[in-house]
Motif scaffolding. Structure first.
Motif, PDB file in Angstrom:
ATOM      1  N   VAL A  85       5.629  -7.723  48.608  1.00  0.00           N
ATOM      2  CA  VAL A  85       6.127  -7.472  47.256  1.00  0.00           C
ATOM      3  C   VAL A  85       7.462  -8.198  47.068  1.00  0.00           C
ATOM      4  O   VAL A  85       8.390  -8.023  47.869  1.00  0.00           O
ATOM      5  CB  VAL A  85       6.295  -5.964  47.000  1.00  0.00           C
ATOM      6  N   ALA A  86       7.561  -9.002  46.022  1.00  0.00           N
ATOM      7  CA  ALA A  86       8.786  -9.768  45.766  1.00  0.00           C
ATOM      8  C   ALA A  86       9.820  -8.879  45.087  1.00  0.00           C
ATOM      9  O   ALA A  86       9.548  -8.286  44.040  1.00  0.00           O
ATOM     10  CB  ALA A  86       8.471 -10.980  44.887  1.00  0.00           C
ATOM     11  N   CYS A  87      11.007  -8.800  45.707  1.00  0.00           N
ATOM     12  CA  CYS A  87      12.064  -7.966  45.137  1.00  0.00           C
ATOM     13  C   CYS A  87      13.386  -8.289  45.814  1.00  0.00           C
ATOM     14  O   CYS A  87      13.473  -8.266  47.045  1.00  0.00           O
ATOM     15  CB  CYS A  87      11.736  -6.486  45.317  1.00  0.00           C
ATOM     16  N   ARG A  88      14.392  -8.584  45.029  1.00  0.00           N
ATOM     17  CA  ARG A  88      15.741  -8.820  45.546  1.00  0.00           C
ATOM     18  C   ARG A  88      16.554  -7.549  45.314  1.00  0.00           C
ATOM     19  O   ARG A  88      17.107  -7.331  44.239  1.00  0.00           O
ATOM     20  CB  ARG A  88      16.385  -9.998  44.832  1.00  0.00           C
ATOM     21  N   LEU A  89      16.624  -6.714  46.318  1.00  0.00           N
ATOM     22  CA  LEU A  89      17.344  -5.457  46.182  1.00  0.00           C
ATOM     23  C   LEU A  89      18.838  -5.687  46.324  1.00  0.00           C
ATOM     24  O   LEU A  89      19.291  -6.507  47.125  1.00  0.00           O
ATOM     25  CB  LEU A  89      16.872  -4.454  47.247  1.00  0.00           C
ATOM     26  N   ALA A  90      19.603  -4.931  45.543  1.00  0.00           N
ATOM     27  CA  ALA A  90      21.059  -5.041  45.568  1.00  0.00           C
ATOM     28  C   ALA A  90      21.654  -3.659  45.379  1.00  0.00           C
ATOM     29  O   ALA A  90      20.984  -2.740  44.878  1.00  0.00           O
ATOM     30  CB  ALA A  90      21.532  -5.975  44.463  1.00  0.00           C
ATOM     31  N   PRO A  91      22.911  -3.448  45.817  1.00  0.00           N
ATOM     32  CA  PRO A  91      23.555  -2.154  45.584  1.00  0.00           C
ATOM     33  C   PRO A  91      23.491  -1.765  44.111  1.00  0.00           C
ATOM     34  O   PRO A  91      23.694  -2.594  43.226  1.00  0.00           O
ATOM     35  CB  PRO A  91      24.998  -2.403  46.046  1.00  0.00           C
ATOM     36  N   GLY A  92      23.173  -0.514  43.893  1.00  0.00           N
ATOM     37  CA  GLY A  92      23.032  -0.014  42.536  1.00  0.00           C
ATOM     38  C   GLY A  92      21.594   0.023  42.046  1.00  0.00           C
ATOM     39  O   GLY A  92      21.286   0.748  41.083  1.00  0.00           O
ATOM     40  N   ASP A  93      20.690  -0.750  42.663  1.00  0.00           N
ATOM     41  CA  ASP A  93      19.278  -0.683  42.303  1.00  0.00           C
ATOM     42  C   ASP A  93      18.718   0.694  42.663  1.00  0.00           C
ATOM     43  O   ASP A  93      19.086   1.285  43.681  1.00  0.00           O
ATOM     44  CB  ASP A  93      18.477  -1.758  43.041  1.00  0.00           C
ATOM     45  N   THR A  94      17.808   1.172  41.834  1.00  0.00           N
ATOM     46  CA  THR A  94      17.242   2.510  42.032  1.00  0.00           C
ATOM     47  C   THR A  94      15.804   2.415  42.507  1.00  0.00           C
ATOM     48  O   THR A  94      14.989   1.690  41.925  1.00  0.00           O
ATOM     49  CB  THR A  94      17.305   3.328  40.734  1.00  0.00           C
ATOM     50  N   ILE A  95      15.507   3.156  43.569  1.00  0.00           N
ATOM     51  CA  ILE A  95      14.141   3.297  44.070  1.00  0.00           C
ATOM     52  C   ILE A  95      13.717   4.744  43.834  1.00  0.00           C
ATOM     53  O   ILE A  95      14.449   5.674  44.176  1.00  0.00           O
ATOM     54  CB  ILE A  95      14.056   2.938  45.558  1.00  0.00           C
ATOM     55  N   ALA A  96      12.560   4.915  43.234  1.00  0.00           N
ATOM     56  CA  ALA A  96      12.073   6.249  42.907  1.00  0.00           C
ATOM     57  C   ALA A  96      10.651   6.420  43.411  1.00  0.00           C
ATOM     58  O   ALA A  96       9.979   5.450  43.778  1.00  0.00           O
ATOM     59  CB  ALA A  96      12.140   6.483  41.397  1.00  0.00           C
ATOM     60  N   VAL A  97      10.206   7.660  43.426  1.00  0.00           N
ATOM     61  CA  VAL A  97       8.824   7.977  43.803  1.00  0.00           C
ATOM     62  C   VAL A  97       8.229   8.816  42.683  1.00  0.00           C
ATOM     63  O   VAL A  97       8.595   9.986  42.496  1.00  0.00           O
ATOM     64  CB  VAL A  97       8.757   8.733  45.143  1.00  0.00           C
ATOM     65  N   ASP A  98       7.353   8.207  41.912  1.00  0.00           N
ATOM     66  CA  ASP A  98       6.695   8.921  40.825  1.00  0.00           C
ATOM     67  C   ASP A  98       5.741   9.961  41.395  1.00  0.00           C
ATOM     68  O   ASP A  98       5.020   9.702  42.361  1.00  0.00           O
ATOM     69  CB  ASP A  98       5.928   7.932  39.942  1.00  0.00           C
ATOM     70  N   GLY A  99       5.726  11.126  40.783  1.00  0.00           N
ATOM     71  CA  GLY A  99       4.864  12.220  41.222  1.00  0.00           C
ATOM     72  C   GLY A  99       5.526  13.186  42.168  1.00  0.00           C
ATOM     73  O   GLY A  99       5.026  14.294  42.375  1.00  0.00           O
ATOM     74  N   LEU A 100       6.651  12.811  42.762  1.00  0.00           N
ATOM     75  CA  LEU A 100       7.311  13.696  43.720  1.00  0.00           C
ATOM     76  C   LEU A 100       7.846  14.951  43.045  1.00  0.00           C
ATOM     77  O   LEU A 100       7.833  16.033  43.632  1.00  0.00           O
ATOM     78  CB  LEU A 100       8.453  12.952  44.424  1.00  0.00           C
ATOM     79  N   ALA A 101       8.307  14.821  41.807  1.00  0.00           N
ATOM     80  CA  ALA A 101       8.877  15.970  41.103  1.00  0.00           C
ATOM     81  C   ALA A 101       7.859  17.077  40.865  1.00  0.00           C
ATOM     82  O   ALA A 101       8.226  18.238  40.682  1.00  0.00           O
ATOM     83  CB  ALA A 101       9.475  15.522  39.766  1.00  0.00           C
ATOM     84  N   ALA A 102       6.575  16.733  40.882  1.00  0.00           N
ATOM     85  CA  ALA A 102       5.528  17.732  40.645  1.00  0.00           C
ATOM     86  C   ALA A 102       5.046  18.385  41.928  1.00  0.00           C
ATOM     87  O   ALA A 102       4.100  19.171  41.901  1.00  0.00           O
ATOM     88  CB  ALA A 102       4.355  17.086  39.913  1.00  0.00           C
ATOM     89  N   THR A 103       5.671  18.061  43.072  1.00  0.00           N
ATOM     90  CA  THR A 103       5.258  18.620  44.362  1.00  0.00           C
ATOM     91  C   THR A 103       6.316  19.579  44.880  1.00  0.00           C
ATOM     92  O   THR A 103       7.339  19.811  44.243  1.00  0.00           O
ATOM     93  CB  THR A 103       5.048  17.498  45.403  1.00  0.00           C
ATOM     94  N   GLN A 104       6.063  20.115  46.063  1.00  0.00           N
ATOM     95  CA  GLN A 104       7.043  20.943  46.752  1.00  0.00           C
ATOM     96  C   GLN A 104       7.342  20.356  48.135  1.00  0.00           C
ATOM     97  O   GLN A 104       7.649  21.090  49.074  1.00  0.00           O
ATOM     98  CB  GLN A 104       6.547  22.386  46.866  1.00  0.00           C
ATOM     99  N   ILE A 105       7.249  19.045  48.249  1.00  0.00           N
ATOM    100  CA  ILE A 105       7.540  18.392  49.522  1.00  0.00           C
ATOM    101  C   ILE A 105       8.713  17.439  49.347  1.00  0.00           C
ATOM    102  O   ILE A 105       9.041  17.024  48.241  1.00  0.00           O
ATOM    103  CB  ILE A 105       6.315  17.622  50.065  1.00  0.00           C
ATOM    104  N   ASP A 106       9.364  17.117  50.450  1.00  0.00           N
ATOM    105  CA  ASP A 106      10.416  16.112  50.462  1.00  0.00           C
ATOM    106  C   ASP A 106       9.832  14.781  50.917  1.00  0.00           C
ATOM    107  O   ASP A 106       8.695  14.713  51.404  1.00  0.00           O
ATOM    108  CB  ASP A 106      11.544  16.525  51.410  1.00  0.00           C
TER     109      ASP A 106
END
Length: 327
Positions: A85-106
């Protein structure tokens, strides 16, 4: 045992979360940089309670869209892979996980750069399923995440806590037997946790979970014996024997993270310390609750004396039947 019948209230509070035992096994998302701006993503989602939740990583908007993932089923997890996957990550970039908020796991997020730089690690939670990358000088070491994961795993693992509660009821109020029993349980599950996490011994998760439920049934039955049996006379022996079994249950949380071999010793030590810290917090809460309730112990009804053992036996028997059905 009369002086401990107040613990019934605490047992009932623990039973309120009974249906969610072992749903605290963490998910894990690893971003491995294979070259400048090229990433492999691996997402492992636990499936200890059946169908794993629908989770999907979300990269910053300037990154390439994720393709359809490769998928495979592991012993206790579903694994999704995205390659190149092409991506130039830099400080301040946000990584999220969709669907996690609807669970009870970390979810343990790990970002491994290709240049040998520090591995970034962050524990995402349902209430905070996104993380903004810090500057290099602010990068948090992975140690804190593994320690916190150990604390949350033991405090969220209702079956492990109910076994500790059963041991307390078995030992009653004697301080020295209590110390011996807790020490034996700690040493035993530390040994098997280390052996399993290092790959020296492997057991399938489903039979281990069923046996953990059976261990609570056994101690609950010992609590109801009219005359003290071997377990009441030698509670440290019961803690030692079943602690070996519970260690394999703790190891499941680490095994599903897919840690590189070089990180396992540190992760293992810190995760185990977190488990012990959480266990001590639970023990302290139980003892404080007993102290707070002690003023009413003389007026507690007679039927309440064996009630904690029956409650422990009932819920652990239900777990046992449920887990046997999954074998």
């Amino acid at each position: 045992m009369r002086r401990w019948h107040g613990i019934l209230l605490l047992a009932l509070l623990c039973l309120a979360g009974a249906a969610r035992a072992h749903e605290t096994l963490p998910a894990a998302l690893t971003l491995q940089e294979r070259g400048p701006g090229r990433w492999d993503l691996t997402l492992r989602i636990p499936s200890a309670q059946g169908q794993p939740p629908a989770l999907r990583p979300r990269l910053p908007a300037h990154c390439a869209a994720l393709p359809a993932p490769g998928e495979r089923q592991l012993a206790a997890a579903r694994q999704l892979d995205w390659r190149g996957v092409a991506c130039r990550l830099a400080p301040g970039d946000t990584i999220a996980v969709d669907g996690l908020a609807a669970t009870q796991i970390d979810l343990l997020l790990r970002i491994v750069p290709a240049d040998g730089g520090p591995v970034l690690s962050q524990l995402l939670r349902p209430r905070a399923p996104a993380w903004a990358l810090p500057a290099a000088t602010q990068a948090a070491p992975p140690a804190r995440a593994y320690f916190g994961l150990g604390i949350e795993h033991i405090l969220g693992g209702t079956d492990h806590l109910l076994f500790v509660l059963a041991l307390l009821l078995l030992v009653r109020r004697a301080l020295l037997p209590l110390l011996r029993t807790v020490t034996a349980f700690t040493l035993a599950h530390s040994v098997t946790l280390a052996a399993a996490a290092l790959g020296l011994v492997q057991l399938p998760g489903a039979p281990v979970d069923a046996a953990i439920a059976l261990s609570i049934v056994f101690v609950a039955r010992e609590l109801l014996r009219p005359a003290p049996g071997l377990a009441a006379r030698r509670p440290w022996l019961v803690a030692l024997a079943f602690g070996l079994l519970h260690g394999f249950g703790f190891a499941g949380a680490l095994a599903e993270l897919g840690l590189p071999a070089g990180e396992i010793p540190l992760a293992l030590a810190l995760f185990n310390l977190g488990v012990e810290a959480g266990q001590l917090l639970f023990l302290a809460a139980v003892l404080l609750a007993w102290q707070a309730l002690s003023r009413w112990r003389k007026t507690w009804p007679q039927w309440a004396t064996p009630a904690p053992a029956y409650a422990l036996g009932a819920v652990s028997s239900a777990w046992l039947l449920q887990r046997l059905a999954l074998l």
